[in-house]
Design a protein around this motif. Structure first.
Motif, PDB file in Angstrom:
ATOM      1  N   SER A 144     -25.448  -3.016 -58.477  1.00 44.47           N
ATOM      2  CA  SER A 144     -24.541  -3.713 -57.581  1.00 44.47           C
ATOM      3  C   SER A 144     -23.096  -3.652 -58.077  1.00 44.47           C
ATOM      4  O   SER A 144     -22.838  -3.605 -59.284  1.00 44.47           O
ATOM      5  CB  SER A 144     -24.970  -5.176 -57.453  1.00 44.47           C
ATOM      6  N   SER A 169     -30.879  -2.162 -59.801  1.00 44.71           N
ATOM      7  CA  SER A 169     -31.216  -2.745 -58.508  1.00 44.71           C
ATOM      8  C   SER A 169     -30.069  -3.596 -58.009  1.00 44.71           C
ATOM      9  O   SER A 169     -29.367  -4.239 -58.792  1.00 44.71           O
ATOM     10  CB  SER A 169     -32.482  -3.603 -58.615  1.00 44.71           C
ATOM     11  N   TYR A 172     -31.719  -4.836 -52.827  1.00 43.43           N
ATOM     12  CA  TYR A 172     -32.244  -4.165 -51.635  1.00 43.43           C
ATOM     13  C   TYR A 172     -33.010  -2.890 -51.990  1.00 43.43           C
ATOM     14  O   TYR A 172     -33.764  -2.364 -51.175  1.00 43.43           O
ATOM     15  CB  TYR A 172     -31.097  -3.794 -50.683  1.00 43.43           C
ATOM     16  N   ARG A 173     -32.799  -2.407 -53.182  1.00 39.34           N
ATOM     17  CA  ARG A 173     -33.441  -1.171 -53.626  1.00 39.34           C
ATOM     18  C   ARG A 173     -33.549  -1.198 -55.143  1.00 39.34           C
ATOM     19  O   ARG A 173     -32.788  -1.898 -55.826  1.00 39.34           O
ATOM     20  CB  ARG A 173     -32.639   0.042 -53.163  1.00 39.34           C
ATOM     21  N   ASN A 272     -26.371  -1.789 -40.469  1.00 40.69           N
ATOM     22  CA  ASN A 272     -26.932  -1.224 -41.705  1.00 40.69           C
ATOM     23  C   ASN A 272     -27.163   0.286 -41.649  1.00 40.69           C
ATOM     24  O   ASN A 272     -28.060   0.793 -42.305  1.00 40.69           O
ATOM     25  CB  ASN A 272     -28.258  -1.917 -42.061  1.00 40.69           C
ATOM     26  N   ASN A 315     -31.705   2.094 -44.143  1.00 40.87           N
ATOM     27  CA  ASN A 315     -30.267   2.316 -44.209  1.00 40.87           C
ATOM     28  C   ASN A 315     -30.034   3.776 -44.613  1.00 40.87           C
ATOM     29  O   ASN A 315     -30.520   4.225 -45.652  1.00 40.87           O
ATOM     30  CB  ASN A 315     -29.652   1.362 -45.244  1.00 40.87           C
ATOM     31  N   HIS A 318     -28.664   4.404 -48.062  1.00 40.52           N
ATOM     32  CA  HIS A 318     -29.646   4.153 -49.112  1.00 40.52           C
ATOM     33  C   HIS A 318     -30.619   5.322 -49.245  1.00 40.52           C
ATOM     34  O   HIS A 318     -31.021   5.684 -50.353  1.00 40.52           O
ATOM     35  CB  HIS A 318     -30.410   2.860 -48.811  1.00 40.52           C
ATOM     36  N   MET A 355     -37.282   1.201 -51.817  1.00 43.05           N
ATOM     37  CA  MET A 355     -36.323   0.648 -50.864  1.00 43.05           C
ATOM     38  C   MET A 355     -37.000  -0.283 -49.878  1.00 43.05           C
ATOM     39  O   MET A 355     -38.113  -0.002 -49.417  1.00 43.05           O
ATOM     40  CB  MET A 355     -35.652   1.779 -50.087  1.00 43.05           C
ATOM     41  N   VAL A 356     -36.311  -1.368 -49.546  1.00 42.96           N
ATOM     42  CA  VAL A 356     -36.816  -2.234 -48.491  1.00 42.96           C
ATOM     43  C   VAL A 356     -36.567  -1.554 -47.157  1.00 42.96           C
ATOM     44  O   VAL A 356     -35.617  -0.781 -47.003  1.00 42.96           O
ATOM     45  CB  VAL A 356     -36.142  -3.624 -48.515  1.00 42.96           C
ATOM     46  N   LEU A 358     -35.843  -1.726 -42.983  1.00 41.94           N
ATOM     47  CA  LEU A 358     -35.166  -2.570 -41.997  1.00 41.94           C
ATOM     48  C   LEU A 358     -36.188  -2.952 -40.926  1.00 41.94           C
ATOM     49  O   LEU A 358     -37.158  -2.234 -40.678  1.00 41.94           O
ATOM     50  CB  LEU A 358     -33.987  -1.817 -41.358  1.00 41.94           C
TER      51      LEU A 358
END
Length: 360
Positions: A144, A169, A172-173, A272, A315, A318, A355-356, A358
């Motif tokens: 981040s 991390s 979100y990933r 996103n 995303n 991402h 990765m999360v 969407l």
């Protein structure tokens, strides 16, 4: 003191220090570069109080003497010299910098007032410098940049017997890279910006680690660096790695990168950068929609798993970041349309991105 040094090697050393030494500071001493001369060459040192860096530059030196000069000004002078050989001569408080037909006179600072920089003489553990740099480089994108996210602004380095692991991390990933290691190393969190400097200075050979109180010292044959570590507990990233894989997709990483880039042109930047993945009948259909229209692309894939079809959304930025370190074929592992997904190289290599998704 007189020294003869090639412009190339001196510029390379100054380039490393310029990244660390601030160009402006409330403490003018922090904008200075310390030069320690010996018969073997010149040792350049600087600090920003977060990172101490020292770099050795081979040179022919007569009557060695140490001095302090404005770092960025000195580097700018050296870069703009016309000749290939640089002659440095220190007379009193004045440094002459000569090359070709150029002759610069630079005022030196008070060397006694310069803060002492100390580097350890022993190592606790050694790692392959090239492997460490590649590992940090592979996961750096996931760290981040937000100041409020504390340990998320760092990269965790773990030791597991014969392997080491770096993890980054932003919530979100998660990006992970394993690489061979030996020795009994400690787990720690390196600030991402400090990792950037490590990536720049680590080349071949060994990176020797020395552990201190909230500090890490890294030494190579040419460079010595002290880094302040981040304090805190890195989140339990293992629990977000999906274990129940229901669908597997393999395809060339380059083809997927290019297709995502194409459809992402029309992705809604306020949503996103959403790109939808629809896997079915050995096809991967990518789709994106925004205010100006829709885009779609279809790729042939090798499909496996228990689910015949699945729809997910990611995303786009991402996805491209996750695919960046992957060469050859990429393997995508899905456990559900609302569960995190894994992107990794099909042939192994130790890298993994989680990765999360969407909301579909």
């Amino acid at each position: 003191m007189k020294a003869n040094v090639t412009k190339k090697t001196l510029s390379e050393g100054l380039g490393l220090l310029e990244r660390v030494i601030p160009s402006r500071s409330s403490n003018p001493l922090l904008t200075a570069l310390k030069v320690e001369a010996s018969e073997a060459g010149l040792t350049l040192s600087g600090t920003n109080l977060e990172i101490d860096l020292s770099c050795f530059v081979p040179a022919e030196v007569q009557a060695p003497q140490n001095f302090v000069v404005p770092a960025h000004l000195f580097a700018q002078i050296v870069r703009n010299l016309g000749g290939e050989l640089v002659e440095l001569e220190l007379t009193g408080n004045e440094l002459s910098v000569r090359s070709g037909g150029s002759d610069f006179k630079l005022q030196t600072g008070d060397i006694d007032a310069y803060p002492p920089l100390t580097f350890p003489g022993h190592a606790d553990v050694s790692l392959d410098a090239g492997e460490l740099a590649r590992a940090f480089s592979s996961v750096r994108y996931a760290a981040s940049n937000e100041a409020f996210q504390a340990v998320f602004r760092g990269i965790k380095l773990e030791h597991h017997g014969a392997t080491a692991r770096v993890v980054a991390s932003d919530g979100y990933r998660v990006a992970i890279r394993d690489f061979p290691a030996s020795g009994d190393g400690q787990n720690l969190i390196v600030p991402a910006r400090s990792a950037d400097e490590l990536i720049r200075v680590l080349k071949d050979g060994e990176a020797r680690f020395t552990y201190g109180d909230g500090m890490l010292s890294v030494t190579t044959d040419r460079v010595r660096m002290n880094l302040k570590l981040l304090d805190g507990d890195f989140p339990d990233y293992e629990r977000v790695i999906p274990k129940d894989i229901k669908l597997q997709v393999i395809l060339p990483a380059t083809a997927l990168k290019e297709a995502v880039n194409r459809v992402a042109v029309l992705a809604d930047k306020n949503a996103n950068n959403r790109v939808e993945f629809l896997v079915s009948e050995s096809k991967l259909r990518l789709a994106a929609e925004g205010d100006y229209g829709r885009a779609q692309d279809t790729l042939d894939v090798v499909q496996g798993g228990t689910e015949p079809a699945m729809s997910l959304a990611f995303n786009a930025r991402h996805v491209l970041d996750a695919l960046g370190p992957i060469e050859g074929e990429a393997e995508l592992l899905f456990s559900g349309s609302t569960s995190p997904a894994i992107f990794r190289a099909a042939g192994g290599g130790g890298y993994m991105a989680v990765m999360v998704t969407l909301r579909v």
